[in-house]
Scaffold this motif. Structure first.
Motif, PDB file in Angstrom:
ATOM      1  N   HIS A 114      -2.019  -4.260   0.351  1.00 29.17           N
ATOM      2  CA  HIS A 114      -1.251  -5.028   1.254  1.00 29.17           C
ATOM      3  C   HIS A 114      -0.947  -6.333   0.557  1.00 29.17           C
ATOM      4  N   GLY A 118       4.631  -7.251   1.148  1.00 27.04           N
ATOM      5  CA  GLY A 118       4.624  -5.834   1.227  1.00 27.04           C
ATOM      6  C   GLY A 118       5.324  -5.155  -0.117  1.00 27.04           C
ATOM      7  N   PHE A 153       6.162  -1.889   5.494  1.00 24.91           N
ATOM      8  CA  PHE A 153       5.815  -3.460   5.871  1.00 24.91           C
ATOM      9  C   PHE A 153       6.863  -3.627   6.816  1.00 24.91           C
TER      10      PHE A 153
END
Length: 183
Positions: A114, A118, A153
């Motif tokens: 992460h 993203g 994301f």
């Protein structure tokens, strides 16, 4: 003789005024520095990047994906960078400190973590123990082809924005844009 002395002093003055380019990494001012592309405040130096052009100007990025986005606009990018540009990126294996910079072109990259925007690519000074390791150029190509974690994301952000229709529409456009990049 007097003219020669004046001429020598004049050229000496001109050459001594020539400014040396400083391509050393700059420290982040977390209260003020924002990503050049997405305008988000820089918060996690482990994933932040910077580009310094031949004129000493710095563009900050909160994720290597934002750097790739700016470089994609080649006309503006080439005009800004001039003849030389130096890239620095945070070492993801270090703590979130302001002077944690490594040369982005010689760093090793992995995929799947992460990251602030993203894209999912992390840089390391030492080669990570993982099956897939990428170079700077490979990462830029992969991002441009849409091999990122951006879709998930953006979907995650959409879930958080379901009560705000304006922001939800904006995220839907971003998601559509990300899907159009996949080749």
């Amino acid at each position: 003789m007097k003219k020669l002395l004046i001429l020598i002093l004049f050229f000496g003055l001109i050459t001594s005024c020539k400014q040396q380019n400083n391509f050393n990494p700059r420290d982040i001012n977390f209260d003020r520095d924002v990503c050049f592309v997405c305008l988000m405040g820089l918060t996690d130096q482990r994933y932040n990047a910077q580009a310094i052009n031949e004129f000493g100007e710095v563009h900050w990025y909160d994720d290597i994906g934002c750097l790739a986005e700016e470089m994609r606009d080649s006309a503006n990018w080439n005009q800004w960078k001039g003849n030389k540009v130096q890239f620095w990126i945070g070492d993801a294996s270090k703590e979130n400190t302001i002077s944690n910079w490594i040369d982005a072109k010689t760093a090793y990259y992995d995929y799947g973590k992460h990251t602030p925007m993203g894209y999912g690519y992390s840089a390391y000074y030492e080669k990570p123990k993982t099956d897939s390791v990428y170079t700077f150029e490979q990462v830029l190509k992969r991002i441009n082809k849409g091999f990122t974690m951006r879709e998930s994301f953006i979907k995650e952000k959409m879930l958080m924005m379901k009560e705000n229709p304006e922001k939800l529409k904006m995220l839907e456009k971003k998601l559509e844009n990300e899907r159009s990049k996949i080749k």
